[in-house]
Design an enzyme around this catalytic site. Structure first.
Site, PDB file in Angstrom:
ATOM      1  N   ASP A  30       0.847  -1.196   0.000  1.00 31.94           N
ATOM      2  CA  ASP A  30       0.000   0.000   0.000  1.00 31.94           C
ATOM      3  C   ASP A  30       0.883   1.247   0.000  1.00 31.94           C
ATOM      4  OD1 ASP A  30      -3.213   0.525   0.902  1.00 31.94           O
ATOM      5  OD2 ASP A  30      -1.814   2.200   1.076  1.00 31.94           O
ATOM      6  N   GLN A  93     -14.243   3.140   1.175  1.00 30.17           N
ATOM      7  CA  GLN A  93     -13.670   2.652  -0.088  1.00 30.17           C
ATOM      8  C   GLN A  93     -13.373   3.829  -0.999  1.00 30.17           C
ATOM      9  OE1 GLN A  93     -16.060  -0.156  -2.350  1.00 30.17           O
ATOM     10  NE2 GLN A  93     -14.358  -0.653  -3.714  1.00 30.17           N
ATOM     11  N   HIS A  99     -10.280  -4.971  -3.423  1.00 31.60           N
ATOM     12  CA  HIS A  99      -8.935  -5.217  -2.893  1.00 31.60           C
ATOM     13  C   HIS A  99      -9.035  -5.632  -1.444  1.00 31.60           C
ATOM     14  CE1 HIS A  99      -9.976  -0.948  -2.580  1.00 31.60           C
ATOM     15  NE2 HIS A  99      -9.347  -0.960  -1.409  1.00 31.60           N
ATOM     16  N   HIS A 101      -7.203  -5.589   2.009  1.00 37.65           N
ATOM     17  CA  HIS A 101      -6.117  -4.992   2.788  1.00 37.65           C
ATOM     18  C   HIS A 101      -5.582  -6.049   3.751  1.00 37.65           C
ATOM     19  CE1 HIS A 101      -6.878  -0.556   2.175  1.00 37.65           C
ATOM     20  NE2 HIS A 101      -8.099  -0.985   1.910  1.00 37.65           N
TER      21      HIS A 101
END
Ligand code: AMP
Length: 112
Positions: A30, A93, A99, A101
């Site tokens: 990230d 979001q 996705h 995390h």
């Protein structure tokens, strides 16, 4: 999708620090980490978010979780990580390509 930032990462059109890639899945760190270990696992297929998952996607979404576990192990946080899907802007979001995390490496940092 043309204007999807994660589709562009999948296509190699914008850079990402990738941890893993195969025919179906990409994982990358990230860009704004919220934990000592924070990476994302995404399908190459564009799916807007959890509420857009269909029966056809069930195996693919399970694969995200398996790959996340393998990468958590490889990165030393197999006994201390959280997995999160955000669904919808009100839930935080920001990127509308599903996705997972993976947040790890902190001792009990979360309220639930
Ligand atoms: P969400 O709020 O669940 O949509 O999370 C989107 C995440 O994508 C955030 O944690 C961002 O920091 C991350 N992100 C956005 N752009 C990039 C990028 N180019 N490379 C890596 N992570 C990104």
């Amino acid at each position: 999708m043309n204007d999807c930032i994660f589709c562009k990462i999948v296509a190699g059109e914008i850079p990402a620090k990738k941890l893993y890639e195969d025919d179906d899945v990409v994982a990358f760190w990230d860009i704004a980490p919220q934990a000592p270990v924070h990476f994302l696992v995404i399908p190459k297929k564009h799916i807007a978010g959890p509420s857009s998952v269909t029966e056809e996607d069930e195996k693919l979404i399970g694969k995200l979780i398996r790959i996340a576990g393998d990468l958590a192990r490889e990165n030393g946080v197999e006994d201390c990580y959280r997995v999160i899907f955000n669904n919808g802007a009100k839930a935080g979001q920001v990127v509308f390509h599903i996705h997972l995390h993976i947040l790890g490496g902190k001792d009990k940092p979360w309220p639930i």
